[in-house]
Design a protein around this motif. Structure first.
Motif: not given
Length: 326
Positions: A45-53, A66-71
């Protein structure tokens, strides 16, 4: 007793199939290592913007979110590993953009949609070469793909190759609008001269030349001869055909067959040169896909001149590969 049911198009891999998959994975990675390709293991998993950049945006419809429950930030589960390798090259490879770097990987990918007869949870194995903009890089990649497939028991192969530079040069030569370019791409994919006739903005000459592309498929030597005679005199087209000739020669010398299809343009917004699909000879089983994607890492350099050329391939489904090589 409750019977647990897995999500649609997701399956367990049980013995002895799992053992065959591991043996195949090991054979591929050992071949990559022998050729100087360093193993990387990016996260699932990664931040979505990195995967879709950048070029990764073409994968958005196939990405679980999905939503990261930590951040509280939006994350994505990777549907493909190549954009992650591009991020790694841009982030960690140092300041010397002229130094070629070789990476390989093996890992799970998860896709929101399933192809016919395929799982949504796949193991992808591949190799990427960054920093070599020449046809030598493409030749190295196809040779590595053939050698590693042979080591895993997937032989003999047929590689069906194309080059998106030919169509892009024609689109520029005839000054096609973005809308006409998109429509022509779809018409070529269907090999439909009727669909080309429906694009009213095309000149008669442009329509005729693009229709010629739909006939330029078959054995490499024959297609190249016909293409050089039929297509406009254009430096970009000539360079693309020269590159295809060099790649076709390397494929034949490596013990595989080569065919060309100049109307087959998968990932037109993603690929920038050579494209290829590898099949087991005499079957329709896709073993690997690859090609050149020089823009893949540009978004991760933030305008830095280190945006680097790249070429590579992936064995798209390790389970399917292990099955046909058993």
């Amino acid at each position: 007793m409750r019977k647990w049911v897995l999500p649609d198009y997701v399956e367990d891999v049980l013995p002895p199939e799992a053992q065959r998959m591991e043996a195949t994975r090991r054979a591929l990675l050992d071949s990559f290592a022998a050729a100087g390709y360093a193993l990387v293991n990016p996260p699932l998993i990664e931040h979505l913007e990195a995967l879709l950049t950048g070029t990764g945006r073409d994968l958005e419809h196939n990405t679980f979110k999905l939503i990261d429950p930590l951040s509280g930030k939006l994350l994505g589960v990777r549907p493909d590993i190549t954009p992650q390798v591009a991020r790694i090259d841009a982030t960690y490879s140092g300041s010397d953009a002229s130094t070629p770097r070789r990476y390989c990987y093996a890992g799970e990918v998860l896709r929101a949609e399933a192809s016919i007869g395929s799982s949504r949870a796949l193991t992808q194995v591949g190799a990427e070469l960054f920093g070599d903009a020449t046809v030598n890089g493409d030749v190295e990649i196809v040779r590595l793909m053939i050698a590693s497939a042979k080591a895993a028991g997937a032989a003999p192969l047929l590689l069906d190759c194309g080059h998106v530079g030919v169509f892009k040069a024609l689109a520029q030569h005839y000054e096609l609008s973005p809308k006409a370019t998109q429509a022509a791409d779809a018409a070529l994919a269907a090999k439909s001269s009727t669909a080309l006739s429906d694009i009213k903005s095309l000149s008669d000459e442009a329509r005729q030349t693009l229709a010629t592309l739909t006939t330029l498929f078959g054995p490499a030597k024959t297609v190249l001869q016909r293409a050089r005679a039929a297509l406009p005199r254009n430096a970009t087209i000539t360079a693309a055909l020269d590159q295809l000739e060099a790649v076709a020669t390397a494929i034949t010398e490596s013990g595989a067959q080569c065919s060309l299809d100049l109307a087959d343009l998968p990932g037109l917004d993603y690929h920038t040169g050579l494209v290829f699909v590898a099949y087991l000879q005499g079957t329709t089983h896709v073993v690997a896909r690859g090609g050149r994607y020089d823009g893949v890492g540009e978004a991760f350099t933030q305008g830095n001149a280190r945006a680097r050329p790249a070429t590579g391939f992936s064995f798209v489904d390790l389970r399917a590969l292990a099955e046909v090589t058993a």
